[in-house]
Design a protein around this motif. Sequence first.
Motif, mmCIF file in Angstrom:
data_model
loop_
_atom_site.group_PDB
_atom_site.id
_atom_site.type_symbol
_atom_site.label_atom_id
_atom_site.label_comp_id
_atom_site.label_asym_id
_atom_site.label_seq_id
_atom_site.Cartn_x
_atom_site.Cartn_y
_atom_site.Cartn_z
ATOM 1 N N ARG A 154 0.967 -1.249 -0.076
ATOM 2 C CA ARG A 154 0.054 0.085 -0.031
ATOM 3 C C ARG A 154 0.900 1.138 -0.037
ATOM 4 O O ARG A 154 1.996 1.171 0.505
ATOM 5 C CB ARG A 154 -0.959 0.079 1.095
ATOM 6 N N THR A 158 -3.589 7.576 1.208
ATOM 7 C CA THR A 158 -4.871 7.063 1.275
ATOM 8 C C THR A 158 -5.626 7.655 -0.154
ATOM 9 O O THR A 158 -6.843 6.952 -0.181
ATOM 10 C CB THR A 158 -5.683 6.795 2.250
ATOM 11 N N ASN A 163 -5.766 -0.868 -7.035
ATOM 12 C CA ASN A 163 -5.957 -2.269 -6.521
ATOM 13 C C ASN A 163 -4.920 -2.823 -5.793
ATOM 14 O O ASN A 163 -3.456 -2.635 -6.069
ATOM 15 C CB ASN A 163 -6.135 -2.990 -7.742
ATOM 16 N N TRP A 164 -4.902 -3.179 -4.569
ATOM 17 C CA TRP A 164 -3.934 -3.849 -3.909
ATOM 18 C C TRP A 164 -4.242 -4.758 -2.968
ATOM 19 O O TRP A 164 -5.385 -5.141 -2.735
ATOM 20 C CB TRP A 164 -3.325 -2.918 -2.946
ATOM 21 N N ASP A 166 -2.406 -6.533 0.579
ATOM 22 C CA ASP A 166 -1.184 -6.613 1.386
ATOM 23 C C ASP A 166 -1.341 -7.404 2.751
ATOM 24 O O ASP A 166 -2.414 -7.806 3.052
ATOM 25 C CB ASP A 166 -1.137 -4.970 1.959
ATOM 26 N N THR A 326 -9.465 -4.160 -3.329
ATOM 27 C CA THR A 326 -8.406 -4.294 -1.931
ATOM 28 C C THR A 326 -8.584 -5.438 -0.977
ATOM 29 O O THR A 326 -9.765 -5.900 -0.781
ATOM 30 C CB THR A 326 -8.378 -2.909 -1.199
ATOM 31 N N ARG A 327 -7.576 -5.804 -0.596
ATOM 32 C CA ARG A 327 -7.382 -6.741 0.556
ATOM 33 C C ARG A 327 -6.416 -6.817 1.584
ATOM 34 O O ARG A 327 -5.199 -6.939 1.040
ATOM 35 C CB ARG A 327 -7.487 -8.264 -0.006
#
Length: 347
Positions: A154, A158, A163-164, A166, A326-327
């Motif tokens: 990330r 913010t 799309n990420w 982490d 995102t996750r």
Amino acid sequence: MPARVTTLKELAAQLDLSITTVSRALAGHQQIALKTRERVTEAARQAGYVPNTAARTLVSGRSGFVGMVLPIRGPNLVDSFLGEFVTGLGEGLVSHGTDLILAAAAQGQSELSVLRHVVESGRADGVVVTRIAEVDERLAYLRQRNFPFVAHGRLLDTDFAYNWLDTDGAHAFGEAFDMLYDLGHRHFGLVTIAEPMTFRHLRQDGLAAAIARRGDPSVRLDVATAPRFDRGARIQAINRLLHAVERPTAIVALFDELALSVMEEAARAGLTIPRDLSVIGFDNIVASAYAPPGLTTFDASIRQCAREIGEMLLTIIGGRPAAPLTRLIRPTLVSRASHGPALTGKN
């Protein structure tokens, strides 16, 4: 056994499907039913059919490849972390009929220039970006190009929507501190890197927040910092901690390779782990289980994360979701033998 086929037309006729359906099924298009995709893929395998990549690109507008840039910054092309990551990513992509392109960025060559070439040559339908920096020009470029990508990590900013996936290093480092504090440790060491990587900030912030929550003025933290790929500087920084008049009784390392260096230098200094010094790492690379007495660390599920990143990227390429994917994954403590109670009377 079905007769061997050499063209898409022959395969389509054998399956009694349209050429377009077979082509899209082989390319892994989500619009084609999963059962149809599986049926076509199995028939192609049994018939020995290999898609013509150039023709498929002309039909679909896609190459069938995903790109990733590998920077050559240390003595080895791929370190333990990247080795597991690339393996998982390749596994995740090939299971969906997509291949991985690795483009090396030589020492002294910017990753951005190599990334531009991968994107603008049309060789890849999307890219995976690892080891995110505080200010990452690669992500800014990809966002401006509106090119499909997923970041492993990330940004600190913010406001940048992307799309990420982490791992929650901040939580892990807080958990490490609490565990060691409850074992009586009050003098801590942190071994970290000099490079401006966001995972460094997040993990260090998690440690600092855990210390602040205790509100204990007896807690002391000494920090050893060195460039990531300068082994000599790393060893010097670690030994400054180990040979201090008042040395830490517990050291938390930013990642396992640093923790293993701490354990090696501690052994050279005649310290016994964990009696004289507790050590905790992060990542759970393969070597962490075999370095005596066994490194306590956090399992970042590197290989599984890479597989999921590959699947996320294929979803983005296939459908372009309205909101970024995102996750955040919480690492799991792997308790081995490198940590224990602080010795009475130790600082």
